[in-house]
Design a protein around this motif. Structure first.
Motif, PDB file in Angstrom:
ATOM      1  N   PRO A 114       0.832  -1.212   0.000  1.00  0.00           N
ATOM      2  CA  PRO A 114       0.000   0.000   0.000  1.00  0.00           C
ATOM      3  C   PRO A 114       0.863   1.258   0.000  1.00  0.00           C
ATOM      4  CG  PRO A 114      -0.026  -1.049   2.150  1.00  0.00           C
ATOM      5  CD  PRO A 114       0.725  -1.967   1.235  1.00  0.00           C
ATOM      6  N   THR A 115       0.286   2.352  -0.501  1.00  0.00           N
ATOM      7  CA  THR A 115       0.963   3.644  -0.459  1.00  0.00           C
ATOM      8  C   THR A 115       1.132   4.029   1.002  1.00  0.00           C
ATOM      9  OG1 THR A 115      -0.122   4.223  -2.526  1.00  0.00           O
ATOM     10  CG2 THR A 115       0.844   6.033  -1.275  1.00  0.00           C
ATOM     11  N   PRO A 116       2.339   4.458   1.403  1.00  0.00           N
ATOM     12  CA  PRO A 116       2.574   4.773   2.822  1.00  0.00           C
ATOM     13  C   PRO A 116       1.637   5.855   3.345  1.00  0.00           C
ATOM     14  CG  PRO A 116       4.626   4.836   1.572  1.00  0.00           C
ATOM     15  CD  PRO A 116       3.509   4.676   0.587  1.00  0.00           C
ATOM     16  N   GLU A 117       1.327   5.772   4.631  1.00  0.00           N
ATOM     17  CA  GLU A 117       0.442   6.744   5.285  1.00  0.00           C
ATOM     18  C   GLU A 117       1.009   8.160   5.247  1.00  0.00           C
ATOM     19  OE1 GLU A 117      -2.710   6.365   6.415  1.00  0.00           O
ATOM     20  OE2 GLU A 117      -2.558   4.370   5.551  1.00  0.00           O
ATOM     21  N   ILE A 118       2.335   8.290   5.134  1.00  0.00           N
ATOM     22  CA  ILE A 118       2.930   9.635   5.124  1.00  0.00           C
ATOM     23  C   ILE A 118       2.777  10.338   3.780  1.00  0.00           C
ATOM     24  CG2 ILE A 118       4.603   9.122   6.923  1.00  0.00           C
ATOM     25  CD1 ILE A 118       6.725   8.884   4.679  1.00  0.00           C
ATOM     26  N   ALA A 119       2.329   9.616   2.756  1.00  0.00           N
ATOM     27  CA  ALA A 119       2.121  10.229   1.445  1.00  0.00           C
ATOM     28  C   ALA A 119       0.929  11.175   1.521  1.00  0.00           C
ATOM     29  CB  ALA A 119       1.870   9.148   0.401  1.00  0.00           C
ATOM     30  N   SER A 120       0.938  12.189   0.660  1.00  0.00           N
ATOM     31  CA  SER A 120      -0.184  13.125   0.634  1.00  0.00           C
ATOM     32  C   SER A 120      -1.443  12.403   0.157  1.00  0.00           C
ATOM     33  CB  SER A 120       0.128  14.296  -0.294  1.00  0.00           C
ATOM     34  OG  SER A 120       0.102  13.864  -1.648  1.00  0.00           O
ATOM     35  N   THR A 122      -3.338  13.325  -2.162  1.00  0.00           N
ATOM     36  CA  THR A 122      -3.323  13.326  -3.620  1.00  0.00           C
ATOM     37  C   THR A 122      -2.508  12.144  -4.133  1.00  0.00           C
ATOM     38  OG1 THR A 122      -3.500  15.728  -3.626  1.00  0.00           O
ATOM     39  CG2 THR A 122      -2.785  14.696  -5.674  1.00  0.00           C
ATOM     40  N   SER A 123      -1.320  11.933  -3.564  1.00  0.00           N
ATOM     41  CA  SER A 123      -0.491  10.795  -3.978  1.00  0.00           C
ATOM     42  C   SER A 123      -1.212   9.490  -3.730  1.00  0.00           C
ATOM     43  CB  SER A 123       0.831  10.776  -3.209  1.00  0.00           C
ATOM     44  OG  SER A 123       1.665  11.807  -3.629  1.00  0.00           O
ATOM     45  N   LYS A 124      -1.827   9.357  -2.576  1.00  0.00           N
ATOM     46  CA  LYS A 124      -2.535   8.129  -2.255  1.00  0.00           C
ATOM     47  C   LYS A 124      -3.706   7.902  -3.206  1.00  0.00           C
ATOM     48  CE  LYS A 124      -3.110   7.117   2.093  1.00  0.00           C
ATOM     49  NZ  LYS A 124      -3.428   7.235   3.518  1.00  0.00           N
ATOM     50  N   ALA A 125      -4.302   8.984  -3.699  1.00  0.00           N
ATOM     51  CA  ALA A 125      -5.423   8.843  -4.621  1.00  0.00           C
ATOM     52  C   ALA A 125      -4.951   8.336  -5.989  1.00  0.00           C
ATOM     53  CB  ALA A 125      -6.141  10.180  -4.790  1.00  0.00           C
ATOM     54  N   PHE A 126      -3.795   8.779  -6.459  1.00  0.00           N
ATOM     55  CA  PHE A 126      -3.317   8.397  -7.787  1.00  0.00           C
ATOM     56  C   PHE A 126      -2.710   7.002  -7.834  1.00  0.00           C
ATOM     57  CE2 PHE A 126      -3.051  13.058  -8.814  1.00  0.00           C
ATOM     58  CZ  PHE A 126      -3.957  13.018  -9.856  1.00  0.00           C
ATOM     59  N   PHE A 127      -2.180   6.517  -6.715  1.00  0.00           N
ATOM     60  CA  PHE A 127      -1.450   5.258  -6.736  1.00  0.00           C
ATOM     61  C   PHE A 127      -2.161   4.187  -5.923  1.00  0.00           C
ATOM     62  CE2 PHE A 127       1.773   8.689  -7.050  1.00  0.00           C
ATOM     63  CZ  PHE A 127       2.014   8.529  -8.406  1.00  0.00           C
ATOM     64  N   LYS A 128      -2.375   3.027  -6.550  1.00  0.00           N
ATOM     65  CA  LYS A 128      -2.994   1.891  -5.862  1.00  0.00           C
ATOM     66  C   LYS A 128      -2.010   1.256  -4.902  1.00  0.00           C
ATOM     67  CE  LYS A 128      -6.149   0.112  -9.356  1.00  0.00           C
ATOM     68  NZ  LYS A 128      -6.461  -1.050 -10.163  1.00  0.00           N
ATOM     69  N   SER A 129      -0.768   1.121  -5.362  1.00  0.00           N
ATOM     70  CA  SER A 129       0.234   0.438  -4.556  1.00  0.00           C
ATOM     71  C   SER A 129       1.626   0.740  -5.073  1.00  0.00           C
ATOM     72  CB  SER A 129      -0.018  -1.074  -4.550  1.00  0.00           C
ATOM     73  OG  SER A 129      -0.105  -1.566  -5.869  1.00  0.00           O
ATOM     74  N   LEU A 130       2.615   0.251  -4.348  1.00  0.00           N
ATOM     75  CA  LEU A 130       4.028   0.400  -4.704  1.00  0.00           C
ATOM     76  C   LEU A 130       4.660  -0.982  -4.756  1.00  0.00           C
ATOM     77  CD1 LEU A 130       4.872   3.252  -2.198  1.00  0.00           C
ATOM     78  CD2 LEU A 130       4.563   3.506  -4.656  1.00  0.00           C
ATOM     79  N   GLY A 135      15.734  -3.020  -7.312  1.00  0.00           N
ATOM     80  CA  GLY A 135      16.302  -1.728  -6.950  1.00  0.00           C
ATOM     81  C   GLY A 135      15.477  -0.527  -7.371  1.00  0.00           C
ATOM     82  N   ASN A 136      14.333  -0.748  -7.988  1.00  0.00           N
ATOM     83  CA  ASN A 136      13.430   0.329  -8.409  1.00  0.00           C
ATOM     84  C   ASN A 136      12.191   0.349  -7.533  1.00  0.00           C
ATOM     85  OD1 ASN A 136      14.470   1.781 -10.573  1.00  0.00           O
ATOM     86  ND2 ASN A 136      13.705   0.323 -12.092  1.00  0.00           N
ATOM     87  N   MET A 137      11.650   1.540  -7.308  1.00  0.00           N
ATOM     88  CA  MET A 137      10.358   1.674  -6.652  1.00  0.00           C
ATOM     89  C   MET A 137       9.371   1.995  -7.776  1.00  0.00           C
ATOM     90  SD  MET A 137       8.785   1.362  -3.808  1.00  0.00           S
ATOM     91  CE  MET A 137      10.112   1.337  -2.646  1.00  0.00           C
ATOM     92  N   ILE A 138       8.456   1.090  -8.026  1.00  0.00           N
ATOM     93  CA  ILE A 138       7.495   1.248  -9.117  1.00  0.00           C
ATOM     94  C   ILE A 138       6.134   1.558  -8.515  1.00  0.00           C
ATOM     95  CG2 ILE A 138       6.389   0.094 -11.073  1.00  0.00           C
ATOM     96  CD1 ILE A 138       8.891  -1.737 -11.182  1.00  0.00           C
ATOM     97  N   ARG A 139       5.516   2.629  -9.014  1.00  0.00           N
ATOM     98  CA  ARG A 139       4.184   3.009  -8.547  1.00  0.00           C
ATOM     99  C   ARG A 139       3.128   2.457  -9.493  1.00  0.00           C
ATOM    100  NH1 ARG A 139       7.480   7.983  -7.893  1.00  0.00           N
ATOM    101  NH2 ARG A 139       8.528   6.624  -9.346  1.00  0.00           N
ATOM    102  N   VAL A 140       2.112   1.818  -8.924  1.00  0.00           N
ATOM    103  CA  VAL A 140       0.989   1.286  -9.692  1.00  0.00           C
ATOM    104  C   VAL A 140      -0.095   2.361  -9.704  1.00  0.00           C
ATOM    105  CG1 VAL A 140      -0.734  -0.549  -9.884  1.00  0.00           C
ATOM    106  CG2 VAL A 140       1.559  -1.067  -8.969  1.00  0.00           C
TER     107      VAL A 140
END
Length: 156
Positions: A114-120, A122-130, A135-140
């Motif tokens: 899940p998107t971390p609780e510290i994310a805004s 807006t960020s949490k709304a755009f991304f379903k998960s990470l 070595g990459n952080m990919i946003r879904v």
């Protein structure tokens, strides 16, 4: 040893990954209708700043969205090397301008975080998960949040 209460293996999901401003994102492959080379759209007056305009896609008017700008990143200055990913969001087709398509990913549910609780919000709304992968952080990306019409129908 296996615990008798162990949950069965999670489903595998397929995604298309791509880059924007050197960062990696992905969308559910089931929403992708096609991947096209860049075509200059016709601007639409008074449209949001992230809407590049529209193109004619085999008789259908296709809105083109600068995905970087939509996500609050710097706008893409499209060149012939850019790619448009045509996605289906509800009943609407939308073209998403990205720098390049990277890969097709098969990801198990168990590695989608899940998107971390510290994310805004807006960020949490755009991304379903990470996903942390190689070595990459990919946003879904949650596609339903990208198009204004899709947002309004989701709220209804």
């Amino acid at each position: 040893m296996h615990d008798k209460n162990e949950t069965p293996p999670m489903n595998e999901n397929k995604f298309i990954s791509f880059t924007i401003s050197g960062q990696t994102f992905c969308v559910d492959i089931m929403a992708v209708r096609e991947i096209r080379g860049w075509a200059k759209p016709t601007p639409i007056p008074h449209s949001p700043s992230y809407v590049c305009g529209v193109i004619n896609l085999r008789g259908t008017v296709l809105p083109i969205v600068d995905l970087g700008a939509r996500l609050g990143m710097p706008s893409t200055d499209p060149t012939p090397s850019n790619v448009t990913i045509v996605v289906q969001i509800g009943d609407q087709l939308i073209g998403l301008v990205v720098e390049a398509v990277s890969d097709t990913l098969s990801l198990k549910d168990s590695i989608l975080q899940p998107t971390p609780e510290i994310a805004s919000e807006t960020s949490k709304a755009f991304f379903k998960s990470l996903v942390a992968l190689e070595g990459n952080m990919i946003r879904v990306i949650d596609l339903t949040t990208l198009a204004p019409a899709a947002q309004m129908s989701a709220a209804a």
